[in-house]
Write a protein that holds these residues in place. Structure first.
Motif, PDB file in Angstrom:
ATOM      1  N   VAL A  30       0.842  -1.196   0.000  1.00  0.00           N
ATOM      2  CA  VAL A  30       0.000   0.000   0.000  1.00  0.00           C
ATOM      3  C   VAL A  30       0.879   1.248   0.000  1.00  0.00           C
ATOM      4  N   VAL A  31       1.848   1.288   0.888  1.00  0.00           N
ATOM      5  CA  VAL A  31       2.763   2.446   0.939  1.00  0.00           C
ATOM      6  C   VAL A  31       3.531   2.559  -0.373  1.00  0.00           C
ATOM      7  N   ASP A  32       4.064   1.448  -0.846  1.00  0.00           N
ATOM      8  CA  ASP A  32       4.822   1.447  -2.094  1.00  0.00           C
ATOM      9  C   ASP A  32       3.955   1.869  -3.278  1.00  0.00           C
ATOM     10  N   GLY A  33       2.720   1.413  -3.315  1.00  0.00           N
ATOM     11  CA  GLY A  33       1.820   1.798  -4.403  1.00  0.00           C
ATOM     12  C   GLY A  33       1.579   3.296  -4.425  1.00  0.00           C
ATOM     13  N   LEU A  34       1.400   3.892  -3.268  1.00  0.00           N
ATOM     14  CA  LEU A  34       1.204   5.341  -3.190  1.00  0.00           C
ATOM     15  C   LEU A  34       2.470   6.103  -3.574  1.00  0.00           C
ATOM     16  N   VAL A  35       3.621   5.607  -3.122  1.00  0.00           N
ATOM     17  CA  VAL A  35       4.893   6.237  -3.503  1.00  0.00           C
ATOM     18  C   VAL A  35       5.111   6.090  -5.009  1.00  0.00           C
ATOM     19  N   GLY A  36       4.814   4.914  -5.545  1.00  0.00           N
ATOM     20  CA  GLY A  36       4.955   4.694  -6.985  1.00  0.00           C
ATOM     21  C   GLY A  36       4.056   5.610  -7.795  1.00  0.00           C
ATOM     22  N   LEU A  37       2.821   5.793  -7.343  1.00  0.00           N
ATOM     23  CA  LEU A  37       1.889   6.674  -8.040  1.00  0.00           C
ATOM     24  C   LEU A  37       2.372   8.128  -7.983  1.00  0.00           C
ATOM     25  N   ALA A  38       2.832   8.552  -6.818  1.00  0.00           N
ATOM     26  CA  ALA A  38       3.374   9.911  -6.686  1.00  0.00           C
ATOM     27  C   ALA A  38       4.609  10.089  -7.564  1.00  0.00           C
ATOM     28  N   THR A  39       5.431   9.061  -7.636  1.00  0.00           N
ATOM     29  CA  THR A  39       6.629   9.113  -8.474  1.00  0.00           C
ATOM     30  C   THR A  39       6.242   9.250  -9.945  1.00  0.00           C
ATOM     31  N   MET A  40       5.226   8.502 -10.368  1.00  0.00           N
ATOM     32  CA  MET A  40       4.758   8.626 -11.757  1.00  0.00           C
ATOM     33  C   MET A  40       4.304  10.055 -12.055  1.00  0.00           C
ATOM     34  N   GLY A  41       3.568  10.638 -11.138  1.00  0.00           N
ATOM     35  CA  GLY A  41       3.106  12.010 -11.333  1.00  0.00           C
ATOM     36  C   GLY A  41       4.259  12.992 -11.394  1.00  0.00           C
ATOM     37  N   TRP A  42       5.216  12.844 -10.491  1.00  0.00           N
ATOM     38  CA  TRP A  42       6.373  13.739 -10.460  1.00  0.00           C
ATOM     39  C   TRP A  42       7.193  13.613 -11.742  1.00  0.00           C
ATOM     40  N   VAL A  43       7.465  12.380 -12.151  1.00  0.00           N
ATOM     41  CA  VAL A  43       8.253  12.151 -13.364  1.00  0.00           C
ATOM     42  C   VAL A  43       7.519  12.698 -14.589  1.00  0.00           C
ATOM     43  N   ALA A  44       6.222  12.423 -14.686  1.00  0.00           N
ATOM     44  CA  ALA A  44       5.453  12.916 -15.838  1.00  0.00           C
ATOM     45  C   ALA A  44       5.488  14.441 -15.887  1.00  0.00           C
ATOM     46  N   ARG A  45       5.360  15.071 -14.749  1.00  0.00           N
ATOM     47  CA  ARG A  45       5.362  16.542 -14.697  1.00  0.00           C
ATOM     48  C   ARG A  45       6.718  17.117 -15.076  1.00  0.00           C
ATOM     49  N   ARG A  46       7.791  16.433 -14.701  1.00  0.00           N
ATOM     50  CA  ARG A  46       9.140  16.948 -14.922  1.00  0.00           C
ATOM     51  C   ARG A  46       9.739  16.534 -16.263  1.00  0.00           C
ATOM     52  N   THR A  47       9.097  15.610 -16.972  1.00  0.00           N
ATOM     53  CA  THR A  47       9.600  15.150 -18.261  1.00  0.00           C
ATOM     54  C   THR A  47       9.324  16.215 -19.324  1.00  0.00           C
ATOM     55  N   PRO A  48      10.292  16.461 -20.201  1.00  0.00           N
ATOM     56  CA  PRO A  48      10.034  17.417 -21.283  1.00  0.00           C
ATOM     57  C   PRO A  48       8.798  16.993 -22.085  1.00  0.00           C
ATOM     58  N   PRO A  49       7.950  17.947 -22.467  1.00  0.00           N
ATOM     59  CA  PRO A  49       6.704  17.606 -23.164  1.00  0.00           C
ATOM     60  C   PRO A  49       6.897  16.740 -24.401  1.00  0.00           C
ATOM     61  N   THR A  50       8.006  16.883 -25.091  1.00  0.00           N
ATOM     62  CA  THR A  50       8.236  16.089 -26.302  1.00  0.00           C
ATOM     63  C   THR A  50       8.469  14.612 -25.989  1.00  0.00           C
ATOM     64  N   ARG A  51       8.833  14.280 -24.760  1.00  0.00           N
ATOM     65  CA  ARG A  51       9.100  12.889 -24.362  1.00  0.00           C
ATOM     66  C   ARG A  51       8.055  12.346 -23.399  1.00  0.00           C
ATOM     67  N   ARG A  52       7.143  13.188 -22.952  1.00  0.00           N
ATOM     68  CA  ARG A  52       6.228  12.815 -21.865  1.00  0.00           C
ATOM     69  C   ARG A  52       5.398  11.576 -22.175  1.00  0.00           C
ATOM     70  N   ALA A  53       4.755  11.489 -23.324  1.00  0.00           N
ATOM     71  CA  ALA A  53       3.902  10.331 -23.640  1.00  0.00           C
ATOM     72  C   ALA A  53       4.713   9.041 -23.654  1.00  0.00           C
ATOM     73  N   THR A  54       5.927   9.112 -24.176  1.00  0.00           N
ATOM     74  CA  THR A  54       6.760   7.914 -24.253  1.00  0.00           C
ATOM     75  C   THR A  54       7.245   7.490 -22.865  1.00  0.00           C
ATOM     76  N   VAL A  55       7.611   8.443 -22.037  1.00  0.00           N
ATOM     77  CA  VAL A  55       8.060   8.118 -20.673  1.00  0.00           C
ATOM     78  C   VAL A  55       6.894   7.556 -19.854  1.00  0.00           C
ATOM     79  N   VAL A  56       5.729   8.157 -19.955  1.00  0.00           N
ATOM     80  CA  VAL A  56       4.557   7.643 -19.234  1.00  0.00           C
ATOM     81  C   VAL A  56       4.210   6.230 -19.727  1.00  0.00           C
ATOM     82  N   ALA A  57       4.285   5.997 -21.019  1.00  0.00           N
ATOM     83  CA  ALA A  57       4.016   4.657 -21.557  1.00  0.00           C
ATOM     84  C   ALA A  57       5.018   3.646 -21.003  1.00  0.00           C
ATOM     85  N   GLY A  58       6.281   4.029 -20.889  1.00  0.00           N
ATOM     86  CA  GLY A  58       7.283   3.137 -20.305  1.00  0.00           C
ATOM     87  C   GLY A  58       6.962   2.800 -18.857  1.00  0.00           C
TER      88      GLY A  58
END
Length: 166
Positions: A53-81
């Motif tokens: 449960v803790v890891d799932g929440l940290v993982g979800l927050a990490t996905m949001g942080w990474v998606a927000r910080r990824t350059p827009p030209t790479r965002r869809a590909t990074v989120v898909a990965g």
């Protein structure tokens, strides 16, 4: 394997993949490779679910942080990965909330058989997460440790003024 580590690996995969479809498929492959490596796991389901449960929440927050910080030209590909890297473990919340896995029994059996888990390996999981987070910070977001975030058009960090006409 902690889902946060899969998220971080998926972000790295997405950063080098040519497009979202290949990033998703490569993310799944990274998940399989990581699950076959020695990692943390616990047969005591009360311990497993507390950590998950803790890891799932940290993982979800990490996905949001990474998606927000990824350059827009790479965002869809990074989120898909990242999504591909997490996809094989979607059986766990499905079983918990709906009572069944979304995958065929043969896939679940195979996924369970490749696991190399032991309860004493948590320190290795935490070290892998720290290294993965550093790699993502350097490669995906382009931010070096100790380097301040770039200022927005307003001059304040992280708060951008909407474009005229919004």
């Amino acid at each position: 394997m902690l889902i946060t580590n899969h998220v971080l690996a998926g972000a790295l995969v997405g950063m080098v993949a040519p497009g979202p479809v290949s990033a998703f498929v490569a993310g799944i492959a990274s998940h399989v490779g990581m699950d076959a490596a020695p990692h943390w796991g616990d047969d005591d389901m009360s311990v497993f679910y507390r950590v998950a449960v803790v890891d799932g929440l940290v993982g979800l927050a990490t996905m949001g942080w990474v998606a927000r910080r990824t350059p827009p030209t790479r965002r869809a590909t990074v989120v898909a990965g990242m999504l591909g890297a997490c996809f094989p473990d979607s059986d766990k919340p499905a079983v918990l909330f709906f009572g069944r896995s979304p995958f065929p029994v043969a896939v679940d059996r195979w996924h369970g058989a490749i696991q190399d888990e032991a309860p004493h390996r948590m320190p290795g999981e935490v070290a892998a997460a720290a290294l993965g987070a550093l790699a993502v910070r350097l490669l995906v977001t382009g931010q070096r440790p100790g380097q301040p975030r770039p200022r927005s058009r307003t001059g304040r960090r992280g708060i951008a003024r909407p474009a005229p006409g919004w």
